[in-house]
Every structure is written in C-alpha cells, then in structure tokens.
Design a protein around this motif. Structure first.
Motif, short mmCIF file in Angstrom:
data_model
loop_
_atom_site.label_atom_id
_atom_site.label_comp_id
_atom_site.label_asym_id
_atom_site.label_seq_id
_atom_site.Cartn_x
_atom_site.Cartn_y
_atom_site.Cartn_z
N ARG A 119 45.40 -1.77 -72.93
CA ARG A 119 43.88 -2.24 -73.29
C ARG A 119 43.30 -2.09 -74.76
O ARG A 119 43.18 -1.27 -75.47
CB ARG A 119 41.82 -1.58 -72.85
CG ARG A 119 42.91 -1.07 -70.65
CD ARG A 119 41.16 -0.57 -70.86
NE ARG A 119 41.29 -0.36 -69.36
CZ ARG A 119 40.71 1.04 -68.69
NH1 ARG A 119 39.68 1.14 -69.53
NH2 ARG A 119 41.01 0.75 -67.33
N GLY A 120 44.04 -3.28 -75.03
CA GLY A 120 44.04 -3.86 -76.78
C GLY A 120 44.89 -2.70 -77.71
O GLY A 120 43.87 -2.34 -78.72
N VAL A 121 46.03 -2.66 -77.43
CA VAL A 121 46.21 -1.79 -77.67
C VAL A 121 47.26 -2.22 -79.66
O VAL A 121 48.10 -3.02 -79.18
CB VAL A 121 47.73 -0.47 -77.37
CG1 VAL A 121 48.55 0.12 -78.65
CG2 VAL A 121 46.52 0.22 -76.40
N ARG A 122 46.70 -1.81 -79.93
CA ARG A 122 47.44 -2.24 -81.25
C ARG A 122 48.89 -2.30 -82.23
O ARG A 122 48.17 -0.69 -82.96
CB ARG A 122 45.68 -2.88 -82.57
CG ARG A 122 45.21 -3.64 -82.45
CD ARG A 122 43.90 -4.01 -83.42
NE ARG A 122 42.94 -4.72 -82.72
CZ ARG A 122 42.83 -6.66 -82.87
NH1 ARG A 122 44.00 -6.62 -84.05
NH2 ARG A 122 42.44 -7.20 -82.45
N VAL A 123 49.75 -2.76 -82.33
CA VAL A 123 50.99 -2.42 -82.88
C VAL A 123 50.84 -3.18 -84.17
O VAL A 123 50.48 -4.36 -84.46
CB VAL A 123 52.19 -2.16 -82.10
CG1 VAL A 123 53.30 -2.09 -83.28
CG2 VAL A 123 51.65 -1.65 -81.24
N PRO A 124 50.66 -3.09 -85.88
CA PRO A 124 51.06 -3.82 -86.91
C PRO A 124 52.78 -4.66 -86.72
O PRO A 124 53.73 -3.62 -86.11
CB PRO A 124 50.80 -2.66 -87.92
CG PRO A 124 51.78 -1.03 -87.54
CD PRO A 124 50.82 -1.15 -86.16
N TRP A 125 53.34 -5.85 -87.23
CA TRP A 125 54.94 -6.06 -86.55
C TRP A 125 55.86 -5.63 -87.63
O TRP A 125 56.71 -5.32 -86.75
CB TRP A 125 54.44 -7.94 -87.68
CG TRP A 125 53.55 -8.43 -86.88
CD1 TRP A 125 53.03 -9.22 -87.02
CD2 TRP A 125 55.01 -9.10 -86.23
NE1 TRP A 125 53.42 -10.68 -85.72
CE2 TRP A 125 54.68 -10.10 -84.77
CE3 TRP A 125 56.19 -8.45 -85.39
CZ2 TRP A 125 55.66 -11.03 -84.17
CZ3 TRP A 125 57.45 -8.98 -84.33
CH2 TRP A 125 56.59 -10.23 -83.89
N GLU A 126 55.65 -4.55 -88.01
CA GLU A 126 56.27 -3.73 -89.09
C GLU A 126 56.43 -3.19 -88.29
O GLU A 126 57.89 -2.33 -88.42
CB GLU A 126 56.32 -2.73 -90.33
CG GLU A 126 54.50 -1.75 -90.76
CD GLU A 126 53.37 -3.03 -90.80
OE1 GLU A 126 53.06 -2.86 -91.57
OE2 GLU A 126 53.32 -4.14 -90.89
N SER A 127 56.04 -2.55 -87.37
CA SER A 127 56.51 -1.38 -85.82
C SER A 127 57.56 -1.36 -84.70
O SER A 127 57.52 -1.40 -84.62
CB SER A 127 55.16 -0.40 -85.58
OG SER A 127 54.83 0.13 -86.76
N ALA A 128 57.56 -3.57 -85.25
CA ALA A 128 58.07 -4.26 -83.77
C ALA A 128 59.12 -3.88 -84.01
O ALA A 128 59.88 -4.37 -84.40
CB ALA A 128 57.42 -5.92 -83.80
N ALA A 129 60.05 -3.19 -82.78
CA ALA A 129 61.54 -2.73 -83.15
C ALA A 129 62.18 -3.96 -83.67
O ALA A 129 62.85 -4.49 -82.65
CB ALA A 129 61.91 -1.93 -81.47
N GLY A 130 63.50 -3.67 -84.25
CA GLY A 130 63.78 -3.97 -84.58
C GLY A 130 63.86 -6.00 -84.83
O GLY A 130 64.45 -6.33 -85.18
N TYR A 131 62.37 -6.19 -85.42
CA TYR A 131 61.94 -7.35 -85.32
C TYR A 131 61.54 -7.31 -87.26
O TYR A 131 61.73 -6.56 -87.72
CB TYR A 131 60.60 -7.83 -85.40
CG TYR A 131 60.77 -8.29 -83.84
CD1 TYR A 131 60.50 -9.65 -83.95
CD2 TYR A 131 61.04 -7.44 -82.61
CE1 TYR A 131 61.04 -10.43 -82.24
CE2 TYR A 131 60.82 -8.11 -81.65
CZ TYR A 131 61.59 -9.44 -81.28
OH TYR A 131 60.85 -10.14 -80.01
N VAL A 132 62.22 -8.26 -88.16
CA VAL A 132 62.40 -8.43 -89.05
C VAL A 132 61.72 -9.66 -89.57
O VAL A 132 62.79 -11.17 -88.73
CB VAL A 132 63.72 -8.53 -90.35
CG1 VAL A 132 63.52 -8.83 -91.44
CG2 VAL A 132 64.35 -7.16 -89.98
N ASP A 133 61.09 -10.02 -90.36
CA ASP A 133 59.87 -11.50 -90.77
C ASP A 133 59.64 -12.21 -88.91
O ASP A 133 60.36 -13.70 -88.95
CB ASP A 133 61.20 -12.16 -91.17
CG ASP A 133 61.26 -12.07 -93.21
OD1 ASP A 133 59.94 -10.63 -93.62
OD2 ASP A 133 62.46 -12.17 -93.67
#
Length: 407
Positions: free
Chosen positions: A211-225
């Motif tokens: 329920r509405g768990v927030r994750v900063p984009w820098e923690s998205a695994a394998g993603y750059v920009d």
C-alpha cells in the motif's frame, strides 16, 4: 524452551565450503530435534531465522570484506539442502533468501550491488519476496523522483520473518518491470497471516498487501536515468530459484530416508508370519530391498542436482556481460531435468518409507508424514509436466526453453 531457542556456541564462522556445510549440518540437527512439534504448532519461525543468523548462514554469499562468507552458489545449494534435511520449511526460507540476496547482482547496477550487499551482510539481514508472477503485477506510479508500489500478492515467502522484501511491479501505462528492495517492516507492507497449508507450514508464505510503498528512482534495480539495459544474465533468476527448489526437495528426501532408516533399526519389528522369520526387521529381505532401491534412486537424483549446480554456478559467478542465451538455455534444461527427477524420487521416498517402518510409524508423534507433506506441497509450485516437456523438446528437437517467469 524449544531446541531452536537453546544457545548454540558458535565462536567463529567457517572459512571453507566444507566448513559451511558442516555448520549447516549443525543447524539441521538443532532444527530436527523438534521439527515435528514446531510443524504442528505452525507458529511464525522467528527463533528459526535467528538460528540461521547466529550460525552465519544468512551471509554465506555476502562479501568477505563486510563479514560474509564469500562462498559460491554450489556451496549455497549444499547448505540449503543440508538445512532442509532437518526442517524443509527452514531450508526453503534459506534458499529463497539466497536468491533474493543475489537479486541485486542479477539485475542491479554495480553501485546498487555494492550497497545492497554491504547492507544485508553487515546487518545479518534476512530477505523475503513479494514477486509471485501468477498474480497481477504490482502497479507502480512514477512520481518524478520516486516510484510508488501498490497491489497484492497471494504468496510472499519469508514475509514476517524478513528484514528486507523484494518488490516487483510494472510502471503504470508502460511495460517496464522494476525490482526494488525495501524494508519489510513499514506501514505500507501488510502481511495477512493466512498461510495454513498441509506442508512447508513454517515458511510464512501467505499473502501480502503493498500500500503506497515509496522507492527512490536510484533504488530501481538496474535502471540508470530511468532506462534499463537488459542482459541475458538478468534472466538467470528463474533457473537459479528452480534449482533452489530441487535442493531443498533433495534435503527433504534425504531427511526422510535418514529418519526412516533410524526408526527401522531401532523400533520396527520383524514380521513373524513370512516363513523365513528374522530376529530383527533390518534383516528382512523386503526391507533391505526397499531401502536399497530408494537409496540408489536418491543418489542418482543427487548426482543430477549437483551436475546442474556446477553448471549454473559457472554462469552466476561469470562476468555478467559474458553469459549467452545458449548457455542460459542449456542450464535451464539441466535444472528442469534435476527438478523433475528429485520430485518423483522424493515423493516415492515420502510414501514408501511407511512400508519399511511399520504400522506404528503412522503415529502422529512419530511425524514421518512431515516429509511427504512438505515435498508434496511445494512441488506443486509450478507443474512438473512442463519441466518434462522442456527436457523433451531439447532431447527431441534441440530446442532451448525461452526465459519466462517459470523457466
């Protein structure tokens, strides 16, 4: 005080593969002492996970510089198997933990890998996962600097006993799947305590609501920009976890045969009406024949599981960019073969041990039923018929399985 609550005097952690397997055997002995009682009680395994942490097993794959074991996947598989021989549920929890602890390596950036491995290793953190692909994906909303996860998964192994949870979902309006590792204990993660199955009862595999768990984009695994660069290596998560399954199935079968032979030697009575009466049940021809058949089959399954472990280890510890689709496909076929073989063998052992232990062995206090129940329950995770078909297509047509959520 239960067996798992008793203090174990581990003054140091092993430094070799064989040392870690011996440590796992020690843990298994503690678990086996009251496995049946704990299975019947069906309580959240907080003490069992504490045992895994105190023994050092949770950091087996972690970097040495952060206090981890620095071991390879072949050791992780053997350790999972050993623990499962003492308690199938806890073997499953540990095997899943190893997969999720490796998740950053599978899909993360170098910076993410370093951060996650330092975090979980230095803190002895335990992983769970809310990824069950049979359910609808969690919905991810992109709010600029943050991603917000919402949804429900009907299975989430590890749930309440984990420190970190792996989430997976799809960004709304796109086809972008995103993995992220988040703290398990937060208001936005609600474990529903609804796991009450006939086997693997202590795996805390019930449903979870996100329920509405927030994750900063820098923690998205394998993603750059906000862009993901896929590798064949990313798809090794499925054969890796499928071989985790095969190894704790193997451990359950080994535990069953070990317990049954002990019971037969100590308690089974010889049959007095066969015309060739024996003084001890261990002298009975049909009992010796049955144990010989089951042991031979189990050794054969173990050899195939180990062969698959050696093959996938080479890929998991290779340079990520070097793994090819051909290599990945050949390993997946071998894992499929190992899994189907240990399921068939393990279920046969779980059934036939009653034939060589006797009617009194069916008493609830004996607990021989736990092995069949555990293996029967988890072996339904995905239909084994599809594993046979994967091997059949390779043998007959030379076709390699394409990566899916179950292949």
């Amino acid at each position: 005080m239960t067996a798992t609550e008793k203090a174990v005097n581990w003054k140091s952690r092993p430094t070799t593969a064989e040392g870690w397997v011996r440590r796992a055997d020690e843990v298994a002995a503690v678990l086996a002492a009251d496995a049946v009682r704990r299975d019947r009680a069906n309580q959240t395994p907080y003490e069992e996970v504490r045992l895994l942490k105190d023994s050092g097993l949770v950091t087996l794959l972690g970097p040495v510089e952060h206090g981890g074991g620095g071991q390879s996947w072949s050791t992780a598989y053997r350790v999972t198997r050993a623990v499962a021989a003492g308690d199938g549920s806890i073997g499953q929890l540990l095997g899943y933990h190893y997969l999720w602890a490796w998740a950053a390596r599978l899909v993360g950036t170098p910076e993410q890998i370093a951060a996650v491995e330092e975090l979980y290793t230095t803190n002895d953190y335990f992983f769970g996962g809310a990824v069950n692909p049979r359910d609808r994906d969690l919905v991810i909303t992109d709010e600029g600097d943050e991603l917000v996860y919402d949804g429900r998964k009907s299975f989430s192994t590890g749930s309440k006993v984990s420190d970190l949870t792996v989430l997976e979902g799809v960004i709304e309006g796109t086809d972008k799947h995103v993995f992220a590792i988040v703290p398990s204990h937060q208001d936005g993660i609600v474990f529903n305590d609804d796991w009450d199955n006939i086997g693997q009862r202590l795996t805390e595999s019930g449903s979870v609501e996100i329920r509405g768990v927030r994750v900063p984009w820098e923690s998205a695994a394998g993603y750059v920009d906000k862009q993901f660069q896929p590798l064949t290596y990313n798809t090794l998560n499925l054969p890796t976890i499928q071989l985790v399954f095969a190894n704790f199935y193997l451990g359950i079968a080994q535990g069953a045969l070990r317990y049954a032979t002990s019971y037969t030697r100590e308690k089974t009575r010889p049959w007095p009406y066969g015309g060739d009466d024996k003084q001890h049940a261990s002298e009975e021809f049909h009992i010796l024949d049955t144990y010989g058949d089951l042991q031979a089959k189990l050794w054969a399954a173990e050899a195939l599981v180990d062969r698959a472990g050696s093959a996938i280890e080479e890929l998991l510890h290779a340079e990520r960019e070097s793994v090819t689709p051909q290599q990945r496909g050949e390993v997946a076929v071998l894992v499929a073969a190992a899994k189907q073989r240990i399921i068939d063998t393990g279920l046969e052992i779980g059934n036939r041990i009653f034939e060589v232990t006797g009617a009194r062995a069916t008493a609830s206090s004996v607990g021989l039923d736990i092995y069949w129940r555990n293996l029967r329950t988890h072996s339904l995770h995905d239909p084994v018929a599809y594993k046979r078909v994967e091997v059949g297509r390779y043998a007959l047509l030379g076709e390699l399985p394409e990566p899916t959520w179950y292949t």
